[in-house]
Design a protein around this motif. Structure first.
Motif: not given
Lengths: 410, 410
Positions: B301-316, B349-351, B373-377
């Protein structure tokens, strides 16, 4: 560990340590049939253990390939994906290693219109020309090994049931690849030394021409100045020693493009792009095939000869004794990797640059000027038998026996 | 034809005609597990019959993937092959179709150091960012379906032997994908109409916020102006209607990036990159995850949240009734494709740009400005249960029930 598991492990070991000779940091690209995951996983594991950075497996499935030939529109065969050209060229430029695991049904494309096969061959040939040039110049490490498919096994052993046929083909593949005893890696080193002794002897002879005589065959093949007999291991640009084919029993060189004349008759079936060509005869004048016939697969042979102008000329001449282990097994594999190592053979199409002095650094035009054939294709066909005699003609016109009754005369 | 063969054929038919809706002249790229050749061949055949120009299968094998994570050097995870980026982007630009057949062991990467997984995720995320953007903007046709692997089946049905487990998972996959009766294609059209009715109703409501209440959950999610509820079929740039997921039971939209606050607790295990995360809670402030805990899989879970800043925000944010067929089956699939359609869920992640008015034509900066939100995940996690209530808050602050006890309140 079962005997099969032990041999499979040794086979993977030989492929990684001898065939590819994986170096630290290399990327390995494997083309593999989807039905041979155990072998592929062993090779991947051993490649990583040898220091590979990355192992990419591009799996293939005969059935999906055939579906395309049966159902895709004609224009699908006129193109070749740019991404795959990039993948292959990038691999070569990054000093990668390439492994092809041959496994296809020798008659995979039986009944497919010849025009489709020819178009596909032209498209891939053109798209991958640069990569193939790098390959034949040994710019990077590459190797071809085999693994049974049920369809291939059924063709080689038609009297066995499916499971037994696959087992028998595995066994034949292991034997052909010299997977015997407890240290096949050492065995390959000894075998390499023997092939090198033969090739060095031929290189000292500097024959101008070879004369072939056998039933249906009366052929003269001229060799270019500076030709080099090759055999056994190869060496890439970085000096890594590898085996491009496993098995390999041949000593071979590149002929003079316009120096072949006479008639030659095949002695084994040839599987060309999923079609069998059998009992065929080619007639050469000034190096070019001017006439041809085939008892079976005439259309496939015609397709091959029409790939491009270079497909009408020879690109390889190879010597394999009739008493070689693969030949003595009596098995017809219907696959060039094996059958070429059971028999003296020739190849239509592109000539190997590394079989000419300084050839590896020559550009396309220089190779042509030196008398080498160029083509987008290179297809071996077998002409060896227990009845084949070969003489070497020296600079002064004298003849020396090289082969008598299919075996080395010296 | 056996019942299994009939259902497999129908499944392939639904994938080609509904999921991908293959058009004449299209190239289809399939990512498929090597152990599902029958399904893949059926899909390839039907795609050609529907007019596809070319079907390329990029097979994958879990074991080869795992070997890399276990044995490759660290630097192998810092790169992503350029040829594959080209393959994916070329496919998108040529109006191709993309099919992913999900099959992996949910715990494939158990025990792999989190840093390797994170590095691989970052590398592929960055390399494929442009392609993923085209995908989420529905520039081209794409679809995800499932097929059992023995390892996956064993996890879902731990009490069955291997063969029975695979059969049971096939059966569950067929049911989830609505492969019932004699005309599942027609069934999918009816199902699509029902999902569209729900989404149209929500789109008329124009809620400003959603309020979630359940054991361990007290969460407010704000929605951006111009949000669009989506569900059922999608439409690509050329107007071809397709289903991005099969099954799909959800009605979903993109939340306002900084508009989430409160706490939410997962109700199903999440398989993230081959590791299971279970019973986890996220706390949000101004949209950002400021605290998190997990009974199992904390590091993943920590790894997921640290993929990038956007991984800390909702996308869906997605609504699925607790009485949906997949939910009622009681099966935990340990695979998002299925589990997300059994449960209300959110994604980190990404919206999705297409969940916003004119979003499909917006550039990255415009989307950010609109509150997406934007993210690579983009990773879904499940929060639905029979105890979940959801209210919608209208423009004027009044509340309306949307879900009561896990099911639609209207």
């Amino acid at each position: 560990m079962s005997d099969f598991a032990k041999k499979l492990d040794q086979y993977a070991e030989v492929a990684v340590r001898c065939g590819l000779n994986i170096q630290k940091g290399q990327t390995l690209w494997i083309n593999a049939p989807i039905h041979a995951p155990e072998l592929v996983r062993l090779i991947a594991r051993k490649a990583y253990e040898a220091g590979a950075k990355n192992v990419h497996v591009e799996w293939y499935d005969d059935a999906v390939t055939r579906l395309k030939y049966d159902l895709a529109p004609d224009e699908a065969f006129e193109e070749y994906p740019a991404w795959r050209v990039k993948a292959m060229e990038d691999l070569a430029h990054m000093d990668g290693a390439y492994l092809w695991i041959a496994s296809s049904d020798p008659e995979l494309l039986k009944g497919v219109p010849a025009g489709r096969i020819a178009a596909a061959s032209r498209s891939s040939g053109k798209a991958l020309a640069k990569w193939r040039e790098m390959m034949t110049a040994d710019k990077f490490t590459w190797s071809i090994i085999g693994a049974p498919s049920p369809e291939w096994a059924a063709r080689v052993f038609p009297d066995l049931d499916r499971k037994a046929a696959v087992e028998a083909l595995w066994d034949a593949i292991f034997r052909a690849a010299r997977i015997v005893g407890d240290d096949p890696v050492q065995g390959w080193r000894r075998h390499d030394a023997e092939l090198q002794r033969r090739r060095d002897l031929l290189n000292r002879k500097r024959y101008k021409k070879l004369h072939y005589r056998a039933p249906g065959t009366n052929l003269t093949v001229a060799l270019p100045d500076g030709h080099i007999w090759c055999g056994g291991s190869s060496e890439n640009e970085k000096g890594t020693v590898f085996f491009a084919n496993m098995p390999t029993e041949e000593v071979f060189t590149s002929p003079l493009k316009e120096g072949t004349s006479g008639t030659v008759t095949s002695t084994m079936p040839l599987s060309y792009q999923g079609n069998l060509i059998e009992n065929f005869t080619l007639t050469f004048e000034n190096g070019r095939v001017t006439d041809f016939k085939a008892e079976k697969g005439y259309e496939a042979l015609k397709t091959l000869l029409e790939v491009d102008e270079g497909a009408r000329y020879l690109g390889e001449v190879a010597l394999v004794p009739h008493e070689s282990p693969i030949s003595q097994s009596g098995i017809v594999y219907y696959n060039t990797l094996y059958d070429e190592n059971a028999s003296c053979h020739l190849a239509l199409g592109n000539a190997y640059a590394f079989c000419l002095e300084n050839g590896k650094t020559m550009g396309m035009e220089e190779r042509k000027a030196a008398g080498l054939n160029t083509s987008i294709t290179h297809v071996d066909f077998m002409i060896g038998s227990g009845e084949l005699d070969i003489d070497g003609e020296k600079e002064d016109g004298t003849l020396e026996p090289i082969f008598r009754k299919g075996n080395w005369a010296f």
